[in-house]
Design an enzyme around this catalytic site. Sequence first.
Site, PDB file in Angstrom:
ATOM      1  N   VAL A 105       0.841  -1.201   0.000  1.00  0.00           N
ATOM      2  CA  VAL A 105       0.000   0.000   0.000  1.00  0.00           C
ATOM      3  C   VAL A 105       0.873   1.247   0.000  1.00  0.00           C
ATOM      4  O   VAL A 105       0.562   2.247  -0.655  1.00  0.00           O
ATOM      5  CB  VAL A 105      -0.964  -0.012   1.202  1.00  0.00           C
ATOM      6  CG1 VAL A 105      -1.758   1.285   1.275  1.00  0.00           C
ATOM      7  CG2 VAL A 105      -1.916  -1.195   1.113  1.00  0.00           C
ATOM      8  N   SER A 157      14.579  -1.717   5.865  1.00  0.00           N
ATOM      9  CA  SER A 157      14.431  -0.836   4.705  1.00  0.00           C
ATOM     10  C   SER A 157      15.156   0.492   4.872  1.00  0.00           C
ATOM     11  O   SER A 157      15.176   1.302   3.934  1.00  0.00           O
ATOM     12  CB  SER A 157      12.944  -0.554   4.439  1.00  0.00           C
ATOM     13  OG  SER A 157      12.241  -1.733   4.142  1.00  0.00           O
ATOM     14  N   ARG A 178     -10.404   1.253  14.203  1.00  0.00           N
ATOM     15  CA  ARG A 178     -11.609   1.588  13.436  1.00  0.00           C
ATOM     16  C   ARG A 178     -12.862   1.670  14.282  1.00  0.00           C
ATOM     17  O   ARG A 178     -13.716   2.528  14.045  1.00  0.00           O
ATOM     18  CB  ARG A 178     -11.810   0.554  12.313  1.00  0.00           C
ATOM     19  CG  ARG A 178     -10.808   0.696  11.182  1.00  0.00           C
ATOM     20  CD  ARG A 178     -10.937  -0.411  10.182  1.00  0.00           C
ATOM     21  NE  ARG A 178      -9.912  -0.311   9.139  1.00  0.00           N
ATOM     22  CZ  ARG A 178      -9.435  -1.339   8.466  1.00  0.00           C
ATOM     23  NH1 ARG A 178      -9.893  -2.562   8.697  1.00  0.00           N
ATOM     24  NH2 ARG A 178      -8.517  -1.164   7.550  1.00  0.00           N
ATOM     25  N   CYS A 216     -10.702  -2.158   2.959  1.00  0.00           N
ATOM     26  CA  CYS A 216     -10.810  -2.029   1.507  1.00  0.00           C
ATOM     27  C   CYS A 216     -12.154  -2.518   0.983  1.00  0.00           C
ATOM     28  O   CYS A 216     -12.672  -1.987  -0.004  1.00  0.00           O
ATOM     29  CB  CYS A 216      -9.659  -2.755   0.822  1.00  0.00           C
ATOM     30  SG  CYS A 216      -9.437  -4.480   1.317  1.00  0.00           S
ATOM     31  N   GLN A 261     -13.691 -10.622  -3.617  1.00  0.00           N
ATOM     32  CA  GLN A 261     -12.498  -9.913  -3.203  1.00  0.00           C
ATOM     33  C   GLN A 261     -11.238 -10.406  -3.898  1.00  0.00           C
ATOM     34  O   GLN A 261     -10.971 -11.608  -3.966  1.00  0.00           O
ATOM     35  CB  GLN A 261     -12.335 -10.021  -1.685  1.00  0.00           C
ATOM     36  CG  GLN A 261     -13.445  -9.288  -0.955  1.00  0.00           C
ATOM     37  CD  GLN A 261     -13.337  -9.397   0.550  1.00  0.00           C
ATOM     38  OE1 GLN A 261     -14.336  -9.618   1.222  1.00  0.00           O
ATOM     39  NE2 GLN A 261     -12.144  -9.245   1.106  1.00  0.00           N
ATOM     40  N   GLY A 310      -5.964  -8.206  -1.553  1.00  0.00           N
ATOM     41  CA  GLY A 310      -6.472  -7.851  -0.234  1.00  0.00           C
ATOM     42  C   GLY A 310      -5.785  -8.626   0.872  1.00  0.00           C
ATOM     43  O   GLY A 310      -5.812  -8.230   2.038  1.00  0.00           O
ATOM     44  N   LYS A 364     -16.530  -6.765   9.770  1.00  0.00           N
ATOM     45  CA  LYS A 364     -15.931  -5.447   9.545  1.00  0.00           C
ATOM     46  C   LYS A 364     -16.800  -4.606   8.620  1.00  0.00           C
ATOM     47  O   LYS A 364     -17.047  -3.427   8.887  1.00  0.00           O
ATOM     48  CB  LYS A 364     -14.531  -5.595   8.928  1.00  0.00           C
ATOM     49  CG  LYS A 364     -13.422  -5.783   9.923  1.00  0.00           C
ATOM     50  CD  LYS A 364     -12.050  -5.572   9.289  1.00  0.00           C
ATOM     51  CE  LYS A 364     -11.703  -6.616   8.271  1.00  0.00           C
ATOM     52  NZ  LYS A 364     -10.296  -6.488   7.788  1.00  0.00           N
ATOM     53  N   ARG A 415     -13.566 -14.843  -1.885  1.00  0.00           N
ATOM     54  CA  ARG A 415     -12.289 -14.554  -2.545  1.00  0.00           C
ATOM     55  C   ARG A 415     -12.330 -15.121  -3.963  1.00  0.00           C
ATOM     56  O   ARG A 415     -12.740 -16.264  -4.170  1.00  0.00           O
ATOM     57  CB  ARG A 415     -11.136 -15.184  -1.763  1.00  0.00           C
ATOM     58  CG  ARG A 415      -9.780 -14.690  -2.177  1.00  0.00           C
ATOM     59  CD  ARG A 415      -9.475 -13.294  -1.696  1.00  0.00           C
ATOM     60  NE  ARG A 415      -9.334 -13.208  -0.250  1.00  0.00           N
ATOM     61  CZ  ARG A 415      -9.029 -12.102   0.400  1.00  0.00           C
ATOM     62  NH1 ARG A 415      -8.846 -10.962  -0.263  1.00  0.00           N
ATOM     63  NH2 ARG A 415      -8.924 -12.087   1.715  1.00  0.00           N
ATOM     64  N   HIS A 466     -11.733  -5.107  -5.780  1.00  0.00           N
ATOM     65  CA  HIS A 466     -12.851  -5.810  -5.156  1.00  0.00           C
ATOM     66  C   HIS A 466     -14.155  -5.443  -5.868  1.00  0.00           C
ATOM     67  O   HIS A 466     -14.318  -4.307  -6.341  1.00  0.00           O
ATOM     68  CB  HIS A 466     -12.995  -5.407  -3.684  1.00  0.00           C
ATOM     69  CG  HIS A 466     -11.900  -5.900  -2.794  1.00  0.00           C
ATOM     70  ND1 HIS A 466     -10.985  -6.852  -3.175  1.00  0.00           N
ATOM     71  CD2 HIS A 466     -11.587  -5.561  -1.506  1.00  0.00           C
ATOM     72  CE1 HIS A 466     -10.158  -7.093  -2.165  1.00  0.00           C
ATOM     73  NE2 HIS A 466     -10.498  -6.322  -1.156  1.00  0.00           N
TER      74      HIS A 466
END
Length: 361
Positions: free
Chosen positions: A27, A53, A112, A142, A169, A173, A238, A260, A267
Amino acid sequence: MADLRQDARTVRSGRPTLAVVGATGAVGTVMLRILSQRADIWGEIRLIASPRSVGRKLTVRGEETEVLALTEEAFDGVDVAMFDVPDEVAERWAPVAAAKGAVVVDNSGVFRMDPDVPLVVPEVNPHAVRMRPRGIIANPSCTTLSMIVALGALHAEFGLRALVASSYQAVSGAGRTGVETLRRQLSLVAGTELGTHPGDVRRAVGDHTGPFPEPVALNVVPWAGTAQEDGWSSEELKVRDESRKILGLPNLPVAVTCVRVPVITTHSLTVHARFEGEVTVDKAREILATAPGVVLFDNPAAGEFPTPADVVGTDPTWVGRVRRALDDPTALELFVCGDNLRKGSALNTAQIAEVVAAELS
């Protein structure tokens, strides 16, 4: 070239400083592209990632920027911090960034449903950005984001009172592992006659199912997330809980089935939405055609409706197959598609950050 870069930095002085935490992830990579494509409202953009990284150089806004380690000091002087990291990292470090004075926009699932953390979709509830007692704003999942912009526009006009949805989906994801799993399975089944006998795909794939409980190549898997009570999955709950919170409908009846499918990115969902009164397709199409962040693409007779293969890499929610329910004049049927790495993750996070930046300026 160096003089041009210096001039750009001078022009940007006085603008808010942005930190991107998780800049090297799937992302995060999309986020850097989005930041390079959208209006340049930021001063310094600070890239932060895990120790392995540190020192890498990534390009954002046409400039090479060195990746910094995730430390408290990395948030010194940061106005807005966008987090695209696993839940456990966000849970530890988002409050640290907020304590250092940054407004955190978090893309994990940790905050959330926290009542002190707004869950924001700028096209639907931008006002919620201001109500952030913990200094943290959450980005929805998502799957929710793939439909909620269109649903929010219809709710504002008609008043939503029940929702039934099935998701289709994409494997991205589930992260890079999901994509690698599908590509590996496709290489195993390509050019064969598999898919014609019970279990033949599973035997060919063997134990290489990755993050999925069943083969996803030449198949669909009616499961996403982890097991919850009464047979529901975490992904299904969710979508239910997030839709209620974003729309401000805490008692909205919602039923979701997550599936899926062998798609890399984007999606899709079928949506059955019931409203407070009678609805018409013409009015619904008018609303969707003019709603920010929505593209109405709906002419089945001409073969025009959204599919992941066409929507991938784009920003809006695409809507087609708009119909009134055959047996309920208060209900609409829709098919929606949204790129789960753009609007479904990075873009919505960037949009929230832009709302905060406008407030800080």
